[in-house]
Design a protein around this motif. Structure first.
Motif, PDB file in Angstrom:
ATOM      1  N   ASN A 507       0.838  -1.204   0.000  1.00  0.00           N
ATOM      2  CA  ASN A 507       0.000   0.000   0.000  1.00  0.00           C
ATOM      3  C   ASN A 507       0.872   1.253   0.000  1.00  0.00           C
ATOM      4  N   THR A 515      -3.748  12.747   4.909  1.00  0.00           N
ATOM      5  CA  THR A 515      -3.522  12.705   3.462  1.00  0.00           C
ATOM      6  C   THR A 515      -2.120  12.229   3.096  1.00  0.00           C
ATOM      7  N   ALA A 613      -7.694   5.338   0.637  1.00  0.00           N
ATOM      8  CA  ALA A 613      -6.762   5.676  -0.450  1.00  0.00           C
ATOM      9  C   ALA A 613      -7.377   5.419  -1.818  1.00  0.00           C
ATOM     10  N   ARG A 614      -8.661   5.044  -1.848  1.00  0.00           N
ATOM     11  CA  ARG A 614      -9.328   4.763  -3.122  1.00  0.00           C
ATOM     12  C   ARG A 614      -9.252   5.962  -4.066  1.00  0.00           C
ATOM     13  N   GLU A 615      -8.914   5.688  -5.307  1.00  0.00           N
ATOM     14  CA  GLU A 615      -8.751   6.761  -6.282  1.00  0.00           C
ATOM     15  C   GLU A 615     -10.080   7.351  -6.734  1.00  0.00           C
ATOM     16  N   ASP A 616     -11.184   6.624  -6.538  1.00  0.00           N
ATOM     17  CA  ASP A 616     -12.475   7.125  -7.003  1.00  0.00           C
ATOM     18  C   ASP A 616     -13.112   8.111  -6.031  1.00  0.00           C
ATOM     19  N   GLN A 618     -13.508  11.565  -4.436  1.00  0.00           N
ATOM     20  CA  GLN A 618     -13.167  12.945  -4.773  1.00  0.00           C
ATOM     21  C   GLN A 618     -13.074  13.763  -3.480  1.00  0.00           C
TER      22      GLN A 618
END
Length: 654
Positions: A507, A515, A613-616, A618
């Motif tokens: 990860n 963040t 940490a999911r990229e989707d 926003q």
């Protein structure tokens, strides 16, 4: 003033959901059995209407059935149907009077008439010609009529007692449920009856206060009485000012800036405390539906109160900080200026306040964080320690602020602060261990029911994200075990394995609430260095060097990165040039008041988010809601971290 929590909250919610489904179906079936056309049934059992109103209007008698020991389902369902139909009729008639020119008024009147007829038919089944019940029924009708007149006569309410009467009269249809159960009960307990009516009254006074603040514009435009406007008028008059000098939008802002809304929310929570007390001596372990409604409204009031204080705090902070950089200064001067800023930022009660989200502004966590950070250099604040001790919860733990639910991270910093000042923490430490999950890591929260009831939202039922182990929380827990001398325990070994597994994973971001990882990695490396744990030291150093290659203007993270690098001699030798550069960047970006710009560092994932940490997702800078990034608007977190970093740099390198 603490949030109301309930260990049976999810069971109560399930019970309410079942009642909504059952009574809605029974209501539809009742109307169909009386041969009403489908379009009439659909209009009465309108999904939009049901969802736009508090759900308890569907099952009002169930709120009080256990007090009167009435358990017959058929009776309760029919009374619930009658109650809903009467409420539906009242709202329709109100709409007709409020919009006299609507072309739909005849249809509304027609539906209201049906609802009233069916209400009387159902009640007649139970009470026949019982004169005592129908006398009470007529009393409630006239109470509601009085409420309508008072609501439309803006100058007829002169004090809070008259407002209490207005709220009580407006809730007359709800009191009918209590009336019905009393007259059907075997014991006819008058003391119970009077106490529940009073409890109901104070609940609705609070409800009306919250409703008036929310509906300020609508009430003013409809020329209805509004307690928040009434209080604003009095406040402006006391200042030789007039409400007529302000537009509607300006008036709404003044509610908050003049402290009107804050005072009213406090009044509302006081009324709800009265409501709880009045029913308490008659409550049984089964009578939780009514107390759940009181607790829910109480938590709504507390949340609004905290948010108002927070937004006013943030508003007032906008112009009080320096915007001029003090670029020419020494490390020692920078440290002294930062210390002065923190001293000036400390409240008279010993607390520091910073970071605003839906839970309000942090005071207990913020104070514990600052106190622990300063204690690394034997900088003491007796007032801060006293504040931390004062706000230890009955559970022996600590929370984000003095009214919120206890959490592991706030408790960790409080434990570290108190231990550093030779104050016993053994009992609190043993309670704190309950935050450890089976995987060895520490969760921020550990009780699903208490967490969901604290969040107090029908839209949040999945909180698994906040109950799972969090690397950033576990990192601070790691140093707690080391500082408190608890490394010989099985709990520490379990935590060490969790930390080791996380550091060894692929990860890229380990932290849940932050963040970046510099913050968490510092605490892990600090603890590992103190106990000479070479394996964790090696893995931490690898990740710290990765952080070193990430460009950022976030001085909170720069400070933690500098602190981490200064912990290890090999890192100092290997990265001496970059270390000097980071230190210079921190020094040259200090403002003349001794502060550093607050940083958007803290994440607030939705409680159902497992992988933050999911990229989707926003992420957006904000102070309300979830999936947001929050700033330390009072500059306290960033400033104390920069002070600490420069102290470490000065002691180890310069």
């Amino acid at each position: 003033m603490l949030l109301k929590t309930n260990p049976y909250y999810t069971q109560i919610i399930s019970q309410k959901e079942a009642l909504i489904t059952t009574i809605t179906a029974s209501l539809r079936s009742y109307l169909e059995s009386n041969f009403y056309p489908t379009e009439v049934v659909e209009e009465i059992v309108s999904k939009d209407f049901i969802e736009a109103n508090p759900s308890y209007y569907l099952y009002y008698p169930y709120l009080f059935k256990d007090y009167f020991q009435i358990d017959d389902k058929e009776t309760l369902d029919l009374l619930s149907i009658a109650g809903f139909l009467y409420y539906r009729a009242v709202i329709l008639i109100d709409t007709i009077f409020d919009d006299k020119n609507s072309k739909h008024n005849f249809q509304k009147y027609f539906i209201a008439n049906i609802c009233q007829e069916e209400t009387i038919k159902i009640l007649s089944r139970f009470f026949g010609e019982n004169p005592k019940f129908w006398k009470t029924w007529n009393l409630r009708k006239f109470e509601y009529a009085k409420a309508y007149k008072l609501d439309k006569t803006l100058k007829s309410i002169n004090n809070i007692a008259e407002f209490e009467a207005l709220a009580d009269y407006k809730s007359a249809f709800g009191k009918i449920a209590i009336d019905c159960l009393y007259h059907l009960s075997n014991t006819k307990d008058k003391e119970l009856y009077a106490s529940l009516l009073a409890s109901h009254k104070y609940f609705y006074v609070a409800f009306q206060i919250l409703d008036d603040i929310k509906d300020y514009t609508e009430d003013v435009e409809n020329e209805q009485f509004n307690i928040s406007k009434h209080e604003l008028i009095l406040k402006l008059q006391s200042e030789n000012d007039s409400i007529d000098s302000y537009t509607l939008e300006q008036q709404k802002k003044l509610l908050y800036l003049k402290g009107i809304a804050e005072n009213l929310y406090e009044k509302a929570t006081n009324y709800l405390e009265k409501s709880i007390v009045l029913q308490a001596s008659f409550n049984t372990k089964n009578a939780q539906l009514w107390t759940n409604e009181i607790d829910g409204l109480y938590n709504t009031g507390i949340t609004h109160f905290l948010n108002i204080k927070g937004f006013i705090n943030m508003f007032n902070s906008q112009n009080k900080f320096s915007a001029e950089l003090n670029s020419k200064t020494t490390i020692q001067d920078a440290v002294e200026n930062a210390a002065t800023f923190l001293q000036n930022s400390q409240a008279s009660d010993g607390s520091w306040n910073d970071i605003l989200n839906d839970a309000g502004v942090s005071d207990v966590w913020a104070t514990s964080f600052v106190t622990q950070t300063l204690s690394e250099f034997d900088i003491e604040s007796a007032e801060a320690i006293a504040y931390i001790q004062k706000h230890q919860l009955p559970s022996k733990l600590w929370s984000y602020n003095k009214v919120w639910l206890e959490d592991a991270d706030s408790s960790s910093f409080a434990l570290l602060s108190l231990h550093k000042h030779q104050i016993s923490t053994e009992e609190a430490f043993n309670k704190w261990l309950n935050f450890q999950n089976t995987d060895g890591g520490f969760a921020t929260y550990n009780d699903r029911n208490l967490l969901i009831s604290s969040l107090n939202s029908p839209h949040i039922q999945n909180v698994e994200g906040w109950l799972q182990s969090h690397f950033c929380v576990s990192a601070v827990a790691f140093i707690v075990f080391v500082e408190l001398g608890k490394t010989d325990t099985k709990e520490f070994q379990q935590l060490r394995r969790y930390v080791l597994n996380q550091l060894s994973s692929k990860n890229t971001l380990l932290s849940y609430w932050w963040t970046a990882d510099a913050y968490a990695l510092y605490y892990v490396l600090l603890a590992a260095s103190k106990i000479h744990d070479t394996e964790i030291i090696r893995l931490s150093e690898i990740r710290i060097e990765i952080e070193l290659n990430v460009e950022t203007r976030n001085y909170f993270y720069k400070s933690y990165l500098l602190k981490a690098l200064c912990l290890r001699e090999n890192l100092i030798k290997k990265h001496s040039s970059k270390i000097d550069t980071i230190a210079l960047q921190i020094i040259s970006n200090q403002f003349t008041d001794g502060s550093w710009q607050g940083s958007h560092s803290l994440k607030m994932p939705h409680p159902n988010v497992i992988n933050a940490a999911r990229e989707d997702i926003q992420w957006k800078p904000a102070n309300k809601g979830t999936n947001i990034i929050v700033k330390d608007f009072n500059r306290v977190f960033t400033t104390v971290s920069c002070l600490s970093a420069l102290k470490n740099y000065g002691a180890n390198i310069s």
